[in-house]
Structures are given as structure tokens and as C-alpha cells.
Design a protein around this motif. Structure first.
Motif, PDB file in Angstrom:
ATOM      1  N   PHE A  59       0.818  -1.220   0.000  1.00  0.00           N
ATOM      2  CA  PHE A  59       0.000   0.000   0.000  1.00  0.00           C
ATOM      3  C   PHE A  59       0.858   1.280   0.000  1.00  0.00           C
ATOM      4  CE2 PHE A  59      -3.287  -3.035   1.129  1.00  0.00           C
ATOM      5  CZ  PHE A  59      -4.370  -2.561   0.407  1.00  0.00           C
ATOM      6  N   VAL A  60       1.681   1.404  -1.028  1.00  0.00           N
ATOM      7  CA  VAL A  60       2.470   2.636  -1.158  1.00  0.00           C
ATOM      8  C   VAL A  60       2.020   3.470  -2.364  1.00  0.00           C
ATOM      9  CG1 VAL A  60       4.543   1.894   0.078  1.00  0.00           C
ATOM     10  CG2 VAL A  60       4.297   1.302  -2.339  1.00  0.00           C
ATOM     11  N   GLY A  61       1.001   3.002  -3.102  1.00  0.00           N
ATOM     12  CA  GLY A  61       0.469   3.770  -4.235  1.00  0.00           C
ATOM     13  C   GLY A  61      -0.718   4.616  -3.796  1.00  0.00           C
ATOM     14  N   ALA A  62      -1.616   4.896  -4.741  1.00  0.00           N
ATOM     15  CA  ALA A  62      -2.760   5.780  -4.475  1.00  0.00           C
ATOM     16  C   ALA A  62      -3.646   5.226  -3.354  1.00  0.00           C
ATOM     17  CB  ALA A  62      -3.567   5.959  -5.757  1.00  0.00           C
ATOM     18  N   SER A  63      -3.903   3.906  -3.367  1.00  0.00           N
ATOM     19  CA  SER A  63      -4.736   3.326  -2.298  1.00  0.00           C
ATOM     20  C   SER A  63      -4.076   3.515  -0.943  1.00  0.00           C
ATOM     21  CB  SER A  63      -4.946   1.822  -2.509  1.00  0.00           C
ATOM     22  OG  SER A  63      -5.582   1.574  -3.700  1.00  0.00           O
ATOM     23  N   GLY A  64      -2.758   3.422  -0.934  1.00  0.00           N
ATOM     24  CA  GLY A  64      -2.004   3.573   0.308  1.00  0.00           C
ATOM     25  C   GLY A  64      -2.120   4.974   0.875  1.00  0.00           C
ATOM     26  N   ARG A  65      -2.184   5.967  -0.017  1.00  0.00           N
ATOM     27  CA  ARG A  65      -2.327   7.349   0.478  1.00  0.00           C
ATOM     28  C   ARG A  65      -3.685   7.511   1.168  1.00  0.00           C
ATOM     29  NH1 ARG A  65       0.918   8.229  -3.921  1.00  0.00           N
ATOM     30  NH2 ARG A  65      -0.758   8.533  -5.427  1.00  0.00           N
ATOM     31  N   PHE A  66      -4.705   6.864   0.609  1.00  0.00           N
ATOM     32  CA  PHE A  66      -6.007   6.952   1.281  1.00  0.00           C
ATOM     33  C   PHE A  66      -6.007   6.154   2.588  1.00  0.00           C
ATOM     34  CE2 PHE A  66     -10.542   5.743   1.846  1.00  0.00           C
ATOM     35  CZ  PHE A  66     -10.935   7.000   2.302  1.00  0.00           C
ATOM     36  N   LEU A  67      -5.290   5.025   2.585  1.00  0.00           N
ATOM     37  CA  LEU A  67      -5.161   4.255   3.836  1.00  0.00           C
ATOM     38  C   LEU A  67      -4.526   5.134   4.924  1.00  0.00           C
ATOM     39  CD1 LEU A  67      -5.634   1.378   4.931  1.00  0.00           C
ATOM     40  CD2 LEU A  67      -3.329   0.801   4.227  1.00  0.00           C
ATOM     41  N   ASP A  68      -3.543   5.939   4.530  1.00  0.00           N
ATOM     42  CA  ASP A  68      -2.923   6.864   5.500  1.00  0.00           C
ATOM     43  C   ASP A  68      -3.958   7.859   6.042  1.00  0.00           C
ATOM     44  OD1 ASP A  68      -0.441   5.706   5.331  1.00  0.00           O
ATOM     45  OD2 ASP A  68       0.243   7.028   3.727  1.00  0.00           O
ATOM     46  N   GLU A  69      -4.854   8.317   5.158  1.00  0.00           N
ATOM     47  CA  GLU A  69      -5.915   9.244   5.614  1.00  0.00           C
ATOM     48  C   GLU A  69      -6.831   8.562   6.626  1.00  0.00           C
ATOM     49  OE1 GLU A  69      -8.504  11.405   2.887  1.00  0.00           O
ATOM     50  OE2 GLU A  69      -6.810  11.565   1.515  1.00  0.00           O
ATOM     51  N   MET A  70      -7.168   7.303   6.332  1.00  0.00           N
ATOM     52  CA  MET A  70      -8.035   6.550   7.262  1.00  0.00           C
ATOM     53  C   MET A  70      -7.347   6.422   8.617  1.00  0.00           C
ATOM     54  SD  MET A  70      -9.134   3.590   4.544  1.00  0.00           S
ATOM     55  CE  MET A  70      -9.504   2.356   5.767  1.00  0.00           C
ATOM     56  N   LEU A  71      -6.052   6.109   8.585  1.00  0.00           N
ATOM     57  CA  LEU A  71      -5.298   5.984   9.837  1.00  0.00           C
ATOM     58  C   LEU A  71      -5.316   7.315  10.580  1.00  0.00           C
ATOM     59  CD1 LEU A  71      -2.276   3.873   8.539  1.00  0.00           C
ATOM     60  CD2 LEU A  71      -3.873   3.163  10.320  1.00  0.00           C
ATOM     61  N   ALA A  73      -7.493   9.659  10.502  1.00  0.00           N
ATOM     62  CA  ALA A  73      -8.817   9.950  11.085  1.00  0.00           C
ATOM     63  C   ALA A  73      -8.987   9.258  12.431  1.00  0.00           C
ATOM     64  CB  ALA A  73      -9.915   9.509  10.117  1.00  0.00           C
ATOM     65  N   ALA A  74      -8.254   8.150  12.632  1.00  0.00           N
ATOM     66  CA  ALA A  74      -8.328   7.436  13.922  1.00  0.00           C
ATOM     67  C   ALA A  74      -7.128   7.792  14.798  1.00  0.00           C
ATOM     68  CB  ALA A  74      -8.386   5.931  13.690  1.00  0.00           C
ATOM     69  N   GLU A  75      -6.420   8.856  14.413  1.00  0.00           N
ATOM     70  CA  GLU A  75      -5.219   9.302  15.144  1.00  0.00           C
ATOM     71  C   GLU A  75      -4.190   8.183  15.273  1.00  0.00           C
ATOM     72  OE1 GLU A  75      -6.591  11.237  18.692  1.00  0.00           O
ATOM     73  OE2 GLU A  75      -7.595  12.785  17.539  1.00  0.00           O
ATOM     74  N   LEU A  76      -4.017   7.446  14.166  1.00  0.00           N
ATOM     75  CA  LEU A  76      -3.005   6.391  14.116  1.00  0.00           C
ATOM     76  C   LEU A  76      -2.075   6.669  12.947  1.00  0.00           C
ATOM     77  CD1 LEU A  76      -5.316   3.263  14.607  1.00  0.00           C
ATOM     78  CD2 LEU A  76      -3.688   4.171  16.281  1.00  0.00           C
ATOM     79  N   SER A  77      -0.917   5.999  12.969  1.00  0.00           N
ATOM     80  CA  SER A  77      -0.010   6.091  11.829  1.00  0.00           C
ATOM     81  C   SER A  77       0.424   4.675  11.456  1.00  0.00           C
ATOM     82  CB  SER A  77       1.211   6.944  12.172  1.00  0.00           C
ATOM     83  OG  SER A  77       2.015   6.233  13.096  1.00  0.00           O
ATOM     84  N   ARG A  78       1.196   4.572  10.387  1.00  0.00           N
ATOM     85  CA  ARG A  78       1.610   3.234   9.931  1.00  0.00           C
ATOM     86  C   ARG A  78       2.423   2.489  10.988  1.00  0.00           C
ATOM     87  NH1 ARG A  78       1.821   1.902   3.762  1.00  0.00           N
ATOM     88  NH2 ARG A  78       0.290   3.416   3.077  1.00  0.00           N
ATOM     89  N   SER A  79       3.100   3.236  11.842  1.00  0.00           N
ATOM     90  CA  SER A  79       3.920   2.549  12.850  1.00  0.00           C
ATOM     91  C   SER A  79       3.064   1.966  13.983  1.00  0.00           C
ATOM     92  CB  SER A  79       4.969   3.507  13.416  1.00  0.00           C
ATOM     93  OG  SER A  79       4.317   4.620  13.950  1.00  0.00           O
ATOM     94  N   ASP A  80       1.752   2.245  13.961  1.00  0.00           N
ATOM     95  CA  ASP A  80       0.860   1.668  14.980  1.00  0.00           C
ATOM     96  C   ASP A  80       0.196   0.381  14.494  1.00  0.00           C
ATOM     97  OD1 ASP A  80       1.082   3.798  16.893  1.00  0.00           O
ATOM     98  OD2 ASP A  80      -0.119   5.010  15.526  1.00  0.00           O
ATOM     99  N   VAL A  81       0.289   0.087  13.189  1.00  0.00           N
ATOM    100  CA  VAL A  81      -0.443  -1.055  12.635  1.00  0.00           C
ATOM    101  C   VAL A  81       0.523  -1.907  11.798  1.00  0.00           C
ATOM    102  CG1 VAL A  81      -2.622   0.229  12.527  1.00  0.00           C
ATOM    103  CG2 VAL A  81      -1.118   0.204  10.522  1.00  0.00           C
ATOM    104  N   TYR A  82       0.042  -3.078  11.379  1.00  0.00           N
ATOM    105  CA  TYR A  82       0.814  -3.903  10.446  1.00  0.00           C
ATOM    106  C   TYR A  82      -0.041  -4.071   9.189  1.00  0.00           C
ATOM    107  CZ  TYR A  82       3.974  -7.505   8.745  1.00  0.00           C
ATOM    108  OH  TYR A  82       4.882  -8.214   7.989  1.00  0.00           O
ATOM    109  N   ILE A  83       0.601  -4.012   8.032  1.00  0.00           N
ATOM    110  CA  ILE A  83      -0.136  -4.073   6.756  1.00  0.00           C
ATOM    111  C   ILE A  83       0.458  -5.165   5.879  1.00  0.00           C
ATOM    112  CG2 ILE A  83      -0.889  -2.767   4.730  1.00  0.00           C
ATOM    113  CD1 ILE A  83      -0.359  -0.182   6.312  1.00  0.00           C
TER     114      ILE A  83
END
Ligand code: URA
Length: 191
Positions: A59-71, A73-83
Motif C-alpha cells: 500500500f504505497v500507491g494511491a490506495s495507500g495514500r487513502f489508507l494513510d488518511e483513514m489511519l 482519522a483514527a489518530e493512528l499512523s503506519r507505525s501503529d499497525v501492520y499491513i
């Protein structure tokens, strides 16, 4: 043993056992997954696309950018989750992975989940969701948590729409964000 070491071992095993040799021969990278191996939340997409194959990261392309937005919105970042993804190599020309390819990778995904042992597994898209919930109807079931058991392992699975579905659809964006914020809240309160 350290979870990261175990995931690295799993990655080497996929290569050594020559899983999906046709996909492997055309891919630049095996995309095992990324993020925090101690996370409470694991996202599972379908398979790497072009950008993911080139960078070896999910998830480093366009879908990944939206995934970052979702994170966000929940006050999370990629370092809080595993993908990660069901299938770890890019299918050529971005075709859907076949049932056989998903089945070949399935035992490795199960072991990956056993290593990470998240509280919540979030599937992204219908195809990923149906691997866990065969009778899934994403329009009816999105955002709804259910317990799924495999060979003694127990997962709380929440199926979400795929972020790609939201890229050009404003109302879908809000559905995904709302579903994810609720899922993150559930992960915080689940033991
Ligand atoms: N779509 C997926 O399902 N997975 C990725 O890693 C990227 C796009």
C-alpha cells in the motif's frame, strides 16, 4: 523469539519453498508486509500492485495514500499497525490473484497472523474479506466484526471496502473512514 525475526524467517521460507513460481518469476520483490509486528490491528489487502512490487512495501500507491488518511482519522499512523496482503507477489498486469494463488499463500498468512497475534484483522476489499468470510456481502457486512476460527487460532475480523473503491467516490470515502474509526475503537477496547 522476536516477532520480526519470525516474520523474516517466514519470508525466506516462501522463497525457499518456491511458492507461486510464476508470480515470483515476474515480480521485482516479495512484499511480505510492513509496520509494527506488535500491533493490535493488521490490515490485509489482496496483492501488491506496481508501486508495491517496485518498492517491496504494501500500500504505497494511491490506495495507500487513502489508507494513510483513514489511519489519520483514527489518530493512528503506519507505525501503529501492520499491513500485508493475502498474495505476496504482484500478479502480472494487476490482474486479480487466482483462487489457487490465494490458497498457496493462505497457510503463510495464517502463520504471519499467529506470529503477530493482533486483536483485530481488517480485510480490505471483497476478495480479501471472502478469504476469511466466504459468505461475505461487502455492501451488507462492511464494518461488522465477527469471530473467525482457523485451526485453533481465533481472529476478530472486520471486513472493509478496499481503499481503491473510495479514490473517486466521496461518499465511499466517508463510509471507509467511519468504518475504520469504529474498528480502531473496537481494537482499543478489545482484550
Ligand atoms: N492493493 C492491495 O490490495 N494491496 C496493496 O498492497 C496495494 C494495493
Amino acid at each position: 523469539m522476536d516477532k520480526k525475526v519470525l516474520v523474516d524467517q517466514l519470508q525466506r521460507e516462501i522463497v525457499d519453498k518456491n511458492v507461486c513460481p510464476e508470480l515470483a518469476s515476474q515480480a521485482h520483490n516479495l512484499v511480505i508486509g510492513a509496520g509494527n509486528v506488535d500491533a493490535d490491528i493488521v490490515f490485509i489487502g489482496e496483492a501488491p500492485g506496481k508501486a508495491e512490487d517496485e518498492q517491496g512495501l504494501p500500500f504505497v500507491g494511491a490506495s495507500g495514500r487513502f489508507l494513510d488518511e483513514m489511519l489519520g482519522a483514527a489518530e493512528l499512523s503506519r507505525s501503529d499497525v501492520y499491513i500485508t496482503n493475502i498474495v505476496k507477489y504482484r500478479p502480472p498486469s494487476n490482474r486479480d490473484p487466482t483462487l489457487e494463488e490465494k490458497a498457496e499463500f493462505w497457510p503463510y498468512l495464517m502463520r504471519q497472523l499467529e506470529i503477530i497475534a493482533p486483536k483485530v484483522v481488517i480485510t480490505l476489499g471483497r476478495h480479501s474479506g471472502m478469504c476469511f468470510i466466504p459468505e461475505l456481502r461487502i455492501s451488507r457486512d462492511h464494518g461488522m466484526a465477527r469471530r473467525v476460527t482457523y485451526h485453533g487460532s481465533n481472529f476478530l475480523v472486520i471486513p472493509l471496502y478496499h481503499p481503491a473503491a473510495a479514490l473517486y467516490n466521496g461518499s465511499m470515502r466517508q463510509v471507509l473512514v467511519d468504518d475504520f474509526v469504529a474498528a480502531a475503537r473496537l481494537a482499543r477496547t478489545t482484550r
